[in-house]
Design an enzyme around this catalytic site. Structure first.
Site, PDB file in Angstrom:
ATOM      1  N   ASP A 109       0.804  -1.213   0.000  1.00 25.79           N
ATOM      2  CA  ASP A 109       0.000   0.000   0.000  1.00 25.79           C
ATOM      3  C   ASP A 109       0.838   1.265   0.000  1.00 25.79           C
ATOM      4  O   ASP A 109       1.531   1.550   0.965  1.00 25.79           O
ATOM      5  CB  ASP A 109      -0.900  -0.009   1.233  1.00 25.79           C
ATOM      6  CG  ASP A 109      -1.782   1.214   1.301  1.00 25.79           C
ATOM      7  OD1 ASP A 109      -2.142   1.751   0.245  1.00 25.79           O
ATOM      8  OD2 ASP A 109      -2.112   1.633   2.416  1.00 25.79           O
ATOM      9  N   ASP A 327      -2.660   5.598  -4.876  1.00 27.41           N
ATOM     10  CA  ASP A 327      -2.901   4.565  -3.874  1.00 27.41           C
ATOM     11  C   ASP A 327      -2.924   3.188  -4.521  1.00 27.41           C
ATOM     12  O   ASP A 327      -3.875   2.830  -5.203  1.00 27.41           O
ATOM     13  CB  ASP A 327      -4.227   4.842  -3.181  1.00 27.41           C
ATOM     14  CG  ASP A 327      -4.386   4.062  -1.897  1.00 27.41           C
ATOM     15  OD1 ASP A 327      -3.668   3.057  -1.729  1.00 27.41           O
ATOM     16  OD2 ASP A 327      -5.224   4.430  -1.065  1.00 27.41           O
TER      17      ASP A 327
END
Length: 480
Positions: A109, A327
């Protein structure tokens, strides 16, 4: 996933695995990678190569789970960690932690910095398929106290739980929460992490900061997710800890598109050799003034075919810098309503099919088309600050809904999940690009790449060798 900054309104967040670092001088890389670089594979959870693959159960997609948490306030000798993509569009990274090592699979992430895994004893934890990490069985695990310098790193993320920074007896507890209500609570510690090289040789990294989560809750956590690997820009992120020992704080990845065969793996590279170079590369500045965790860039607007849709349709037409978070932990892209509505309206005009709107009780409406194969147009162009443009094909902007079998637009209205006026740029639209983050130069670069073709995604051994020679050349010249 995107980590949230407590100094501003909530941002978006998504991820999964363990927690890492701080002072590079306190962590050490194996000698065979020190000053060089390494690559990892990202593995999809529905891949037959994944330990979570269920041969008897067809995957189902949950839109609720597809939007993750936003935290509030190759070289034959390359060390390689697997990164697999699951059917929800997440990319799982394999690491082994502790002594003896325990395999951990977590979502890679770029939207957060905390790396954590579920730990025994787990007082209140979500269901996990694989055994949880037990720090009591590891000879290299060392929990930190509130008096440890590394504990102060939690202050930036808003997850600091110590009553006094001078307390050398109380454990350094963290409390990391997310916009959707998910949270992890536990102890900050140092541990050894082992990655497997492409040649099969294990490479260990010592004294890495990890979060040992003893209380982890949230409906978005799946039983296949064993924690979170924070790759964001904050001090505790993986790249900030190991970057200086690899020739620089930079990394790149190449994500396979959603339609790819489940056995296809994405790639992620760190340090020297991770540079994004060559024909077709476009770059845009990273904006660092808004928060200390996420990678923010500025989007001026998007074009559907040749029709430009501005991010801000007001009279001033001013665009806020850093209005977009990159992201890798969130599949779909989320747009503010004032940007989403005109973009979708133009999209519908240019597609000669009747759209089907699938209502989701949590995240609003998906725009889908009843077709067994992906659509043939139109092309979307993302316009970055500074004049850089990025073309997206339907392969990147549409995905097949696993439940309804329709092809749906991979962008949604963010007003259903947050009031913040920014774009969350998800991993579907990042697929089939080699994307490089250079934290030292504050730059992110994109290069169109066939990410299913692994040789195109990862630099060759010759590239690593030539990079090493170029770095060595100035030293040789000065010594003459």
């Amino acid at each position: 996933m995107a980590a949230a900054d407590h100094s501003t309104l909530c941002h978006l967040h998504l991820v999964t695995i363990n927690l890492f670092f701080y002072l590079v001088c306190h962590s050490s890389l194996a000698s065979n990678v020190h000053g060089g670089g390494f690559s990892v594979q990202l593995i999809r959870r529905n891949s037959p190569n994944s330990p979570f693959y269920n041969h008897n159960k067809a995957p189902s997609r949950s839109l609720y789970r597809s939007f993750r948490r936003l935290m509030e306030p190759s070289n034959p000798n390359t060390p390689q960690s697997e990164v697999r993509r699951d059917y929800d569009g997440e990319h799982l990274m394999k690491l082994s932690i502790g002594t003896p090592p325990v395999d951990i699979y977590g979502v890679a992430d770029t939207g957060s910095t905390l790396i954590w895994t579920q730990c025994e004893p787990c007082l209140d934890c979500y269901k996990q398929k694989n055994p949880k990490f037990d720090p009591r069985k590891s000879s290299t695990y060392r929990s930190l106290t509130c008096g440890a310098q590394e504990c102060n790193l939690l202050i930036d993320s808003g997850s600091y739980s110590c009553s006094s920074p001078d307390d050398h007896k109380a454990l350094c507890n963290y409390n990391y929460s997310y916009v959707d209500g998910a949270a992890t609570r536990g102890v900050l510690a140092k541990e050894t992490i082992i990655m497997k090289s492409t040649s099969g040789e294990p490479v260990s990294v010592k004294n890495i900061l990890i979060g040992c989560g003893h209380n982890n809750t949230g409906e978005t956590f799946l039983e296949n997710q064993m924690g979170v690997v924070g790759l964001g820009s904050g001090n505790m992120s993986f790249i900030n800890q190991i970057g200086p020992g690899l020739g620089g704080k930079r990394f790149s990845y190449c994500l396979v598109p959603p339609h790819a065969n489940p056995t296809a793996t994405s790639k992620m590279s760190f340090g020297n050799g991770s540079e994004v170079l060559g024909e077709g590369v476009v770059s845009t500045p990273l904006i660092s003034t808004l928060d200390k965790t996420a990678y923010r860039i500025t989007i001026a607007g998007m074009s559907v075919g040749d029709k430009f849709v501005p991010f801000n349709s007001s009279e001033t037409n001013a665009v806020s810098k850093g209005n977009t978070i990159l992201d890798s932990g969130t599949p779909n892209t989320y747009l503010p309503q004032q940007f989403y509505d005109p973009l979708v309206a133009e999209l519908k005009k240019q597609i000669p099919r009747t759209p089907i709107e699938i209502a989701d009780p949590t995240f609003g409406t998906l725009v889908c088309y009843n077709t067994a194969t992906n659509l043939k147009g139109p092309t979307l162009t993302v316009h970055f600050e500074g004049g850089a443009n990025l073309q997206l094909t339907p392969t990147q902007t549409f995905f097949q809904h696993q439940e309804f079998k329709n092809f749906c637009f991979a962008m949604q209205n963010s007003s259903y999940v947050t009031n913040d006026d920014f774009v969350l740029y998800g991993n579907y639209v990042q697929s089939n690009f080699l994307i490089g983050f250079d934290l030292d130069r504050r730059l992110v670069s994109f290069k169109p790449t066939d990410c299913i073709n692994t040789s195109a995604a990862i630099p060759t051994s010759f590239f690593y060798f030539s990079t090493y020679l170029l770095n060595l050349l100035p030293i040789v010249i000065l010594s003459l």
